[in-house]
Design an enzyme around this catalytic site. Sequence first.
Site, short mmCIF file in Angstrom:
data_model
loop_
_atom_site.label_atom_id
_atom_site.label_comp_id
_atom_site.label_asym_id
_atom_site.label_seq_id
_atom_site.Cartn_x
_atom_site.Cartn_y
_atom_site.Cartn_z
N LYS A 76 -0.23 10.24 8.14
CA LYS A 76 1.17 9.98 8.47
C LYS A 76 2.14 10.90 7.72
CE LYS A 76 0.62 5.24 10.04
NZ LYS A 76 0.98 3.83 9.92
N ASP A 112 6.42 2.18 13.07
CA ASP A 112 6.08 1.08 12.15
C ASP A 112 7.39 0.46 11.65
OD1 ASP A 112 3.27 1.50 12.22
OD2 ASP A 112 3.48 3.13 10.78
N GLY A 138 2.81 0.25 -0.41
CA GLY A 138 1.95 1.36 0.04
C GLY A 138 2.47 1.87 1.37
N ALA A 140 2.24 0.70 4.65
CA ALA A 140 2.98 -0.26 5.49
C ALA A 140 4.26 -0.69 4.78
CB ALA A 140 2.10 -1.47 5.79
N TYR A 232 -2.51 -8.89 9.84
CA TYR A 232 -2.68 -9.57 11.14
C TYR A 232 -4.14 -9.86 11.49
CZ TYR A 232 -3.72 -4.90 12.93
OH TYR A 232 -4.26 -3.67 13.13
N GLY A 253 2.02 -11.04 10.95
CA GLY A 253 1.87 -9.58 10.97
C GLY A 253 1.67 -9.01 12.36
N1 LIG Z 1 1.04 -5.21 11.03
C1 LIG Z 1 0.90 -3.89 11.08
O1 LIG Z 1 1.30 -3.23 12.03
C2 LIG Z 1 0.27 -3.19 9.93
C3 LIG Z 1 0.35 -1.78 9.85
C4 LIG Z 1 -0.23 -1.15 8.77
C5 LIG Z 1 -0.90 -1.90 7.81
N2 LIG Z 1 -0.94 -3.24 7.93
C6 LIG Z 1 -1.60 -4.08 6.93
O2 LIG Z 1 -0.84 -3.97 5.74
C7 LIG Z 1 -1.67 -4.15 4.61
C8 LIG Z 1 -1.40 -3.04 3.61
O3 LIG Z 1 -1.74 -1.81 4.20
P1 LIG Z 1 -1.25 -0.43 3.58
O4 LIG Z 1 -1.71 0.62 4.50
O5 LIG Z 1 0.18 -0.48 3.19
O6 LIG Z 1 -2.13 -0.37 2.24
P2 LIG Z 1 -1.90 0.56 0.97
O7 LIG Z 1 -3.20 0.59 0.26
O8 LIG Z 1 -1.24 1.83 1.37
O9 LIG Z 1 -0.84 -0.26 0.08
C9 LIG Z 1 -1.09 -1.53 -0.45
C10 LIG Z 1 -0.18 -1.71 -1.68
O10 LIG Z 1 -0.33 -3.06 -2.12
C11 LIG Z 1 -0.49 -3.08 -3.54
N3 LIG Z 1 -1.23 -4.30 -3.87
C12 LIG Z 1 -2.52 -4.60 -3.58
N4 LIG Z 1 -2.82 -5.86 -3.99
C13 LIG Z 1 -1.68 -6.35 -4.53
C14 LIG Z 1 -1.34 -7.59 -5.13
N5 LIG Z 1 -2.21 -8.58 -5.23
N6 LIG Z 1 -0.07 -7.76 -5.58
C15 LIG Z 1 0.84 -6.76 -5.50
N7 LIG Z 1 0.57 -5.56 -4.95
C16 LIG Z 1 -0.67 -5.36 -4.48
C17 LIG Z 1 -1.22 -1.80 -3.86
O11 LIG Z 1 -1.03 -1.42 -5.20
C18 LIG Z 1 -0.58 -0.82 -2.86
O12 LIG Z 1 0.59 -0.21 -3.38
C19 LIG Z 1 -3.11 -4.16 5.15
O13 LIG Z 1 -3.52 -5.49 5.28
C20 LIG Z 1 -2.97 -3.57 6.53
O14 LIG Z 1 -3.94 -4.04 7.43
C21 LIG Z 1 -0.37 -3.90 8.95
O1 LIG Z 2 -3.21 -0.10 15.37
C1 LIG Z 2 -3.58 0.86 14.70
O2 LIG Z 2 -4.75 1.16 14.53
C2 LIG Z 2 -2.52 1.75 14.05
O3 LIG Z 2 -3.20 2.80 13.40
C3 LIG Z 2 -1.71 0.93 13.03
C4 LIG Z 2 -0.56 1.71 12.42
O4 LIG Z 2 -1.03 2.66 11.50
C5 LIG Z 2 0.30 2.36 13.49
O5 LIG Z 2 1.26 3.19 12.88
C6 LIG Z 2 -0.51 3.19 14.49
O6 LIG Z 2 0.38 3.60 15.53
C7 LIG Z 2 -1.61 2.35 15.11
#
Ligand SMILES: NC(=O)c1ccc[n+]([C@@H]2O[C@H](COP(=O)([O-])OP(=O)(O)OC[C@H]3O[C@@H](n4cnc5c(N)ncnc54)[C@H](O)[C@@H]3O)[C@@H](O)[C@H]2O)c1
Ligand SMILES: O=C(O)[C@]1(O)C[C@@H](O)[C@@H](O)[C@H](O)C1
Length: 290
Positions: A76, A112, A138, A140, A232, A253
């Site tokens: 990204k 996003d 992070g 998301a 989610y 989510g």
């Molecule tokens: N709904 C959506 O469209 C969507 C999109 C992307 C990611 N996600 C979900 O979001 C979640 C995070 O994904 P990401 O890509 O941001 O991950 P990432 O690894 O980039 O970031 C996670 C962050 O959370 C912190 N962290 C972890 N455990 C923690 C805790 N117990 N307390 C405080 N901070 C903590 C980490 O230090 C890190 O900075 C995942 O479950 C992913 O599946 C959802």
């Molecule tokens: O659903 C996924 O796998 C995605 O990778 C989740 C998130 O990263 C979005 O930005 C992508 O467009 C799609």
Amino acid sequence: MSTLDESYLVGLIGDGVIPSLTPPMHEAEAAAHRLLYLYRPIDLLEIKRPGTDVGELLRAGRDLGFNAFNITHPCKQLVLEHLDVIDPDAQRLGAVNTVVIRDGAFHGYNTDRTGFGRGLSNGLPEAKLDRVVQIGVGGAGSAVAHALLSLGVRHLVLVDLDPARAAERAEALSEFFPDRTIEGRSTADVPAELAAADGLVHATPVGMHQHPGLPIDPELLEPRHWVADVVYRPVETELIKAARARGCATLDGGHMAVGQAVDAFRLITGLEPDAARMRAHFLDMLERGL
Ligand SMILES: NC(=O)c1ccc[n+]([C@@H]2O[C@H](COP(=O)([O-])OP(=O)(O)OC[C@H]3O[C@@H](n4cnc5c(N)ncnc54)[C@H](O)[C@@H]3O)[C@@H](O)[C@H]2O)c1
Ligand SMILES: O=C(O)[C@]1(O)C[C@@H](O)[C@@H](O)[C@H](O)C1
């Protein structure tokens, strides 16, 4: 045979994307609009390509007739330098997840951010946005924080297991939102911060099938708090269940997951997707264990 204008060829570039529900979400919505629309996952782990190849893959895709790509981890940020035009909000966020190819040029967006924002406004229209605590900054979490500030959150407290990351993110966001108060805090500060907050957004992996559990002590939640999760799988996380049981308004989510697909579909096709139909399809796929 069909030309670029008569059909759509779309790809999702990233690590481990084969099980993603985004391709079937797009394809089902496209079928409802009677479009010829193929959406393929392009899994970098399967094809043994590093994230740094994203530019090369985009150019190859353009030459082979793709209309658009979604971009996910770890590309990204890496994709930015390969784009011709970047939406100003995606530029500020420093991350692009949607690339639309128009007249051979790459146009980047971040759905996003817009998808979470739309989910929150539609799903929790009454949510008070004065003071919000967000856990997890992070990938998301960065998009979510931007969305919250764009929606008007006045005071945003960012919490992360890595407090330095929370502080860095708060400082970076303050440059773009100078009239807001944005602070980085450690997890030890959550009780005091929640006591003063209107809402909580959770953006860590805690609560996923692979990381079961709760990111906070649910006793800290009061009925006046609203609670949004980005996890989610499962859509009913332990946090969402605990918050609802304590009388809080909640947003699962799935809203962000569907929101990013809704906004990408609109950018790619120029057509208005039916967000409710896409969410129903998404929930049905989760129910079926896809
Ligand atoms: N709904 C959506 O469209 C969507 C999109 C992307 C990611 N996600 C979900 O979001 C979640 C995070 O994904 P990401 O890509 O941001 O991950 P990432 O690894 O980039 O970031 C996670 C962050 O959370 C912190 N962290 C972890 N455990 C923690 C805790 N117990 N307390 C405080 N901070 C903590 C980490 O230090 C890190 O900075 C995942 O479950 C992913 O599946 C959802
Ligand atoms: O659903 C996924 O796998 C995605 O990778 C989740 C998130 O990263 C979005 O930005 C992508 O467009 C799609």
